[in-house]
Design a protein around this motif. Structure first.
Motif, mmCIF file in Angstrom:
data_model
loop_
_atom_site.group_PDB
_atom_site.id
_atom_site.type_symbol
_atom_site.label_atom_id
_atom_site.label_comp_id
_atom_site.label_asym_id
_atom_site.label_seq_id
_atom_site.Cartn_x
_atom_site.Cartn_y
_atom_site.Cartn_z
ATOM 1 N N ALA A 223 0.837 -1.208 0.000
ATOM 2 C CA ALA A 223 0.000 0.000 0.000
ATOM 3 C C ALA A 223 0.866 1.251 0.000
ATOM 4 N N ARG A 224 1.920 1.241 0.827
ATOM 5 C CA ARG A 224 2.821 2.390 0.887
ATOM 6 C C ARG A 224 3.548 2.579 -0.450
ATOM 7 N N ALA A 225 3.983 1.472 -1.068
ATOM 8 C CA ALA A 225 4.655 1.554 -2.359
ATOM 9 C C ALA A 225 3.731 2.101 -3.438
ATOM 10 N N THR A 226 2.437 1.845 -3.302
ATOM 11 C CA THR A 226 1.469 2.372 -4.265
ATOM 12 C C THR A 226 1.405 3.894 -4.193
ATOM 13 N N LEU A 227 1.353 4.433 -2.977
ATOM 14 C CA LEU A 227 1.338 5.896 -2.833
ATOM 15 C C LEU A 227 2.659 6.498 -3.292
ATOM 16 N N ASP A 228 3.765 5.814 -2.996
ATOM 17 C CA ASP A 228 5.069 6.280 -3.489
ATOM 18 C C ASP A 228 5.059 6.351 -5.017
ATOM 19 N N ALA A 229 4.497 5.331 -5.652
ATOM 20 C CA ALA A 229 4.481 5.269 -7.118
ATOM 21 C C ALA A 229 3.689 6.428 -7.705
ATOM 22 N N ILE A 230 2.527 6.713 -7.119
ATOM 23 C CA ILE A 230 1.712 7.831 -7.605
ATOM 24 C C ILE A 230 2.511 9.121 -7.546
ATOM 25 N N ALA A 231 3.237 9.312 -6.441
ATOM 26 C CA ALA A 231 4.029 10.526 -6.274
ATOM 27 C C ALA A 231 5.194 10.579 -7.252
ATOM 28 N N TYR A 232 5.896 9.463 -7.429
ATOM 29 C CA TYR A 232 7.059 9.472 -8.320
ATOM 30 C C TYR A 232 6.654 9.649 -9.784
ATOM 31 N N GLU A 233 5.487 9.147 -10.158
ATOM 32 C CA GLU A 233 5.013 9.391 -11.524
ATOM 33 C C GLU A 233 4.876 10.886 -11.778
ATOM 34 N N VAL A 234 4.378 11.608 -10.784
ATOM 35 C CA VAL A 234 4.232 13.047 -10.922
ATOM 36 C C VAL A 234 5.601 13.732 -10.922
ATOM 37 N N VAL A 235 6.531 13.242 -10.116
ATOM 38 C CA VAL A 235 7.892 13.798 -10.111
ATOM 39 C C VAL A 235 8.494 13.724 -11.510
ATOM 40 N N ASP A 236 8.323 12.593 -12.188
ATOM 41 C CA ASP A 236 8.861 12.448 -13.545
ATOM 42 C C ASP A 236 8.311 13.521 -14.470
ATOM 43 N N LEU A 237 7.003 13.799 -14.348
ATOM 44 C CA LEU A 237 6.390 14.816 -15.200
ATOM 45 C C LEU A 237 6.880 16.210 -14.834
#
Length: 342
Positions: A223-237
């Motif tokens: 669950a924590r990795a899922t929230l991390d992923a959402i955030a990192y996707e935005v960081v890339d953009l």
């Protein structure tokens, strides 16, 4: 074509229905997404129309994003006669709802996917790495604001998969408490390429990947990795927009259903290293439509007044983050690419 065919976007169809067919119009934000619009001239592009076989005479008139263009016909529209005074695409309307009227203003809408727009000023900024150049707003006097947009395919959909696919939560709202029960993802990285990857990688053959699992891994770490992923996707953009948009992003305005998650907003601030400002109204697309209608009918005299109208429900200041986190994320993304084609 006989000349009796009208071709347009969903807004032009709705306006035509509401006005009993008397108005065939669209605004510049919607027109700029058709692949028939010339971003430099602000008109339909003859070469593109010929390329796609679209008769220019059947296309709607391009108008400003606010200002009265007609009235609804009571016999055709719910017995209501009202001015039609605001038109915009959904993400451009969300930027308006965030009062993003100046260069550098940036908003992210967390929905099924994530949609990031950065205002780039009064000239279109070209992207060579997969961002979309769009009209952000056309003013009454014909001036146009431009933006770059990046789209992430899976955001809220990743949380839905935790619920429906893995069954580790019973509702999307439970993901925050579950993720908070551990201090971090325990080395787990989740790349939610469940339908491929959008910007900046644009790989339809990528597939979802969870890596770093050990015997100590629990559903809370996923669950924590899922929230991390959402955030990192935005960081890339954001990093790509900083490079291609030539603007300094000092704060990220957020909205959408997933923005109600305080932990996600804090992780986003940490990973970006800038404050995250959550709108008091999470459904800012509707708010932006109302703002445009109000501008068009004189409720507000200028966009400056709307800047003072926007309200925040919380500002999340950046905290400490592992410097290796984004590098590990990018490593995992690369491992997920070009999978389905194999």
């Amino acid at each position: 074509v006989s000349g009796r065919v009208a071709i347009g976007t969903i807004d032009s169809y709705l306006i035509a229905r509401m006005t009993r067919g008397f108005q065939h119009v669209t605004d510049a934000t919607n027109a700029s997404r058709t692949m028939l619009y010339n971003l430099n001239t602000g008109t339909w592009d003859r070469w593109l129309c010929e390329l796609f076989g679209v008769p220019m005479g059947a296309l709607p008139e391009i108008v400003s994003s606010y200002g009265v263009i007609g009235n609804s016909d009571a016999a055709s529209f719910l017995g209501v006669t009202a001015p039609i005074a605001g038109i915009a695409g959904d993400q451009q309307a969300a930027l308006v709802g965030q009062a993003g009227f100046t260069p550098g203003a940036t908003k992210c809408t967390y929905g099924t996917g994530s949609f990031l727009l950065v205002h780039t000023g009064d000239k279109p900024a070209a992207s060579t790495r997969g961002l979309l150049t769009t009209v952000a707003l056309q003013h009454l006097d014909g001036r146009r604001d431009f933006a770059l947009e990046g789209s992430v395919f899976v955001t809220g959909a990743a949380v839905q998969w935790l619920r429906d696919g893995l069954g580790i939560i019973n509702s999307a709202a439970e993901v925050e408490a579950l993720a908070r029960s551990v201090p971090d993802a325990g080395g787990v990285v989740f790349v939610p390429a469940l339908t491929g990857l959008g910007a900046p990688d644009w790989d339809p053959s990528a597939r979802g990947l969870i890596i770093g699992i050990t015997r100590a891994t629990t559903k809370a770490h996923i669950a924590r990795a899922t929230l991390d992923a959402i955030a990192y996707e935005v960081v890339d953009l954001v990093e790509l927009m900083r490079a291609e948009g030539g603007v300094d992003l000092r704060v990220l305005a957020v909205d959408g259903g997933a923005a109600a998650n305080d932990l996600l907003c804090q992780i986003q601030a940490n990973t970006l290293g800038i404050p995250v400002d959550r709108s008091a109204q999470l459904q800012t697309t509707g708010l932006g439509a109302a703002f445009l209608a109000g501008l068009g009918t004189g409720v507000w005299d200028s966009t400056d007044e709307l800047i003072n109208t926007r309200r925040s429900s919380g500002i999340f200041e950046p905290g400490e983050v592992s410097p290796e986190g984004h590098a590990r994320w990018r490593d995992a993304v690369q491992r997920s690419t070009n999978w389905a084609s194999n």
